[in-house]
Motif scaffolding. Sequence first.
Motif, PDB file in Angstrom:
ATOM      1  N   THR A 171       0.832  -1.207   0.000  1.00 56.04           N
ATOM      2  CA  THR A 171       0.000   0.000   0.000  1.00 56.04           C
ATOM      3  C   THR A 171       0.863   1.252   0.000  1.00 56.04           C
ATOM      4  O   THR A 171       1.884   1.312   0.687  1.00 56.04           O
ATOM      5  N   ILE A 172       0.415   2.245  -0.767  1.00 57.83           N
ATOM      6  CA  ILE A 172       1.010   3.576  -0.733  1.00 57.83           C
ATOM      7  C   ILE A 172       0.006   4.509  -0.082  1.00 57.83           C
ATOM      8  O   ILE A 172      -1.152   4.581  -0.476  1.00 57.83           O
ATOM      9  N   ASP A 173       0.451   5.223   0.917  1.00 54.81           N
ATOM     10  CA  ASP A 173      -0.387   6.146   1.679  1.00 54.81           C
ATOM     11  C   ASP A 173       0.022   7.564   1.280  1.00 54.81           C
ATOM     12  O   ASP A 173       1.059   8.060   1.709  1.00 54.81           O
ATOM     13  N   VAL A 174      -0.755   8.211   0.425  1.00 54.79           N
ATOM     14  CA  VAL A 174      -0.422   9.548  -0.084  1.00 54.79           C
ATOM     15  C   VAL A 174      -1.166  10.608   0.720  1.00 54.79           C
ATOM     16  O   VAL A 174      -2.390  10.574   0.813  1.00 54.79           O
ATOM     17  N   SER A 175      -0.431  11.556   1.269  1.00 59.56           N
ATOM     18  CA  SER A 175      -1.060  12.702   1.930  1.00 59.56           C
ATOM     19  C   SER A 175      -0.640  13.965   1.197  1.00 59.56           C
ATOM     20  O   SER A 175       0.512  14.104   0.780  1.00 59.56           O
ATOM     21  N   GLY A 176      -1.596  14.897   1.021  1.00 62.31           N
ATOM     22  CA  GLY A 176      -1.265  16.119   0.314  1.00 62.31           C
ATOM     23  C   GLY A 176      -2.332  17.181   0.457  1.00 62.31           C
ATOM     24  O   GLY A 176      -3.452  16.909   0.900  1.00 62.31           O
ATOM     25  N   ASP A 177      -1.975  18.417   0.042  1.00 60.56           N
ATOM     26  CA  ASP A 177      -2.916  19.523   0.178  1.00 60.56           C
ATOM     27  C   ASP A 177      -3.197  20.220  -1.156  1.00 60.56           C
ATOM     28  O   ASP A 177      -3.734  21.331  -1.177  1.00 60.56           O
ATOM     29  N   GLY A 178      -2.855  19.554  -2.282  1.00 60.13           N
ATOM     30  CA  GLY A 178      -3.099  20.185  -3.567  1.00 60.13           C
ATOM     31  C   GLY A 178      -3.130  19.192  -4.708  1.00 60.13           C
ATOM     32  O   GLY A 178      -2.886  17.993  -4.529  1.00 60.13           O
ATOM     33  N   THR A 179      -3.432  19.699  -5.894  1.00 57.27           N
ATOM     34  CA  THR A 179      -3.518  18.872  -7.089  1.00 57.27           C
ATOM     35  C   THR A 179      -2.136  18.678  -7.708  1.00 57.27           C
ATOM     36  O   THR A 179      -1.178  19.384  -7.387  1.00 57.27           O
ATOM     37  N   ASN A 180      -2.047  17.739  -8.618  1.00 53.04           N
ATOM     38  CA  ASN A 180      -0.811  17.480  -9.346  1.00 53.04           C
ATOM     39  C   ASN A 180      -0.547  18.631 -10.325  1.00 53.04           C
ATOM     40  O   ASN A 180      -1.370  18.915 -11.195  1.00 53.04           O
ATOM     41  N   ASN A 181       0.606  19.304 -10.177  1.00 48.43           N
ATOM     42  CA  ASN A 181       0.925  20.387 -11.114  1.00 48.43           C
ATOM     43  C   ASN A 181       2.343  20.291 -11.660  1.00 48.43           C
ATOM     44  O   ASN A 181       2.893  21.267 -12.170  1.00 48.43           O
ATOM     45  N   SER A 182       2.926  19.101 -11.565  1.00 45.22           N
ATOM     46  CA  SER A 182       4.278  18.890 -12.056  1.00 45.22           C
ATOM     47  C   SER A 182       4.451  17.417 -12.403  1.00 45.22           C
ATOM     48  O   SER A 182       3.878  16.545 -11.740  1.00 45.22           O
ATOM     49  N   GLY A 183       5.228  17.140 -13.436  1.00 45.59           N
ATOM     50  CA  GLY A 183       5.455  15.745 -13.814  1.00 45.59           C
ATOM     51  C   GLY A 183       4.342  15.192 -14.680  1.00 45.59           C
ATOM     52  O   GLY A 183       3.488  15.918 -15.189  1.00 45.59           O
ATOM     53  N   ARG A 184       4.336  13.883 -14.838  1.00 45.19           N
ATOM     54  CA  ARG A 184       3.371  13.255 -15.735  1.00 45.19           C
ATOM     55  C   ARG A 184       1.980  13.175 -15.118  1.00 45.19           C
ATOM     56  O   ARG A 184       1.788  13.477 -13.935  1.00 45.19           O
ATOM     57  N   ASP A 185       1.030  12.743 -15.926  1.00 42.96           N
ATOM     58  CA  ASP A 185      -0.360  12.639 -15.489  1.00 42.96           C
ATOM     59  C   ASP A 185      -0.472  11.711 -14.287  1.00 42.96           C
ATOM     60  O   ASP A 185      -0.009  10.570 -14.324  1.00 42.96           O
ATOM     61  N   VAL A 186      -1.090  12.192 -13.214  1.00 43.69           N
ATOM     62  CA  VAL A 186      -1.142  11.410 -11.985  1.00 43.69           C
ATOM     63  C   VAL A 186      -2.001  10.164 -12.150  1.00 43.69           C
ATOM     64  O   VAL A 186      -1.712   9.111 -11.558  1.00 43.69           O
ATOM     65  N   ALA A 187      -3.068  10.241 -12.956  1.00 45.15           N
ATOM     66  CA  ALA A 187      -3.924   9.071 -13.148  1.00 45.15           C
ATOM     67  C   ALA A 187      -3.172   7.939 -13.827  1.00 45.15           C
ATOM     68  O   ALA A 187      -3.410   6.754 -13.533  1.00 45.15           O
ATOM     69  N   LEU A 188      -2.245   8.259 -14.720  1.00 43.67           N
ATOM     70  CA  LEU A 188      -1.442   7.225 -15.378  1.00 43.67           C
ATOM     71  C   LEU A 188      -0.528   6.538 -14.361  1.00 43.67           C
ATOM     72  O   LEU A 188      -0.382   5.312 -14.371  1.00 43.67           O
ATOM     73  N   ALA A 189       0.095   7.341 -13.505  1.00 41.38           N
ATOM     74  CA  ALA A 189       0.949   6.771 -12.463  1.00 41.38           C
ATOM     75  C   ALA A 189       0.125   5.882 -11.542  1.00 41.38           C
ATOM     76  O   ALA A 189       0.554   4.781 -11.159  1.00 41.38           O
ATOM     77  N   ARG A 190      -1.063   6.360 -11.190  1.00 37.74           N
ATOM     78  CA  ARG A 190      -1.965   5.567 -10.335  1.00 37.74           C
ATOM     79  C   ARG A 190      -2.330   4.244 -11.003  1.00 37.74           C
ATOM     80  O   ARG A 190      -2.253   3.170 -10.377  1.00 37.74           O
ATOM     81  N   ASP A 191      -2.722   4.303 -12.274  1.00 39.73           N
ATOM     82  CA  ASP A 191      -3.162   3.097 -12.977  1.00 39.73           C
ATOM     83  C   ASP A 191      -2.037   2.069 -13.101  1.00 39.73           C
ATOM     84  O   ASP A 191      -2.275   0.858 -12.976  1.00 39.73           O
TER      85      ASP A 191
END
Length: 281
Positions: A171-191
Amino acid sequence: MRGISLLGISMRGIRRAVLGAVAALWIGGPAAGWAEELRAPAPQPVQESAGEEVDLLLALAADVSRSVDGPKFQLQRDGYAAALTDPRVLAAIAGGTLGRIAVAYVEWSGAGNQKVVVDWAVIRDADSAGRFAAQLVESPRAFADRTSISGGIDFAVAQLDRAPFQARRRTIDVSGDGTNNSGRDVALARDEAVGRGITINGLVILTEQPLSWNAEHTNPAGGLDAYYRANVIGGPGAFVMTAQNFESFGQALIGKLVAEIAGTPPPTRAALMLSPGDASP
């Protein structure tokens, strides 16, 4: 996939409480003895046998981008340390088939900014949890750049691949306070991560006052929790929990860790508000 909100619970003075609690757990002595330990090098997690099987490989991936200022950073760090040593989390670990998990803590910011802050260690009891937490609170901040959730996910996947322990659940536990605004598409990394059998859960830290220079980053249309559900989390039983602000982060994290470790649905707000001493036998 579920989203859960949590009313703000003040964490004022959490650092003092964390240090005192970790000291009591780790050295079993008075808080006065802790000051001496702080002057010594940060303790290293106990070295376990390579290839040892654990109930869960858990990569904690924390956002340290520019929107996370100094006080917010400290609340987040101390929240993780306090949660890992909380009796409810320790009980969830002890209740597993093997009674132990392996944890690594990483921080991420811009597309090329990721770092292992505390490397893989087995947590099985209050003592091992205290050592991990002590090293965490003493480590310096890694970055303060843009927000690449995708980079954080990719880096966490790499850490899971190199983990010296074995587990059926990763499991990866991601904590954050904003949207992805750098690097590749986050949904692709997730998938890609989900396609490898990894579950990604999210802990969203809401921002009461939008950033004047980039309001949509921390307060996107539909809400940051909805953004995480659509783009970040994935895998069997994946869920998002929300902390109303950084002050309530630690309490939200406790409920999230318990659910991840036990492999159960995330708790209700009422369960999160219940202290260990109030629980029915």
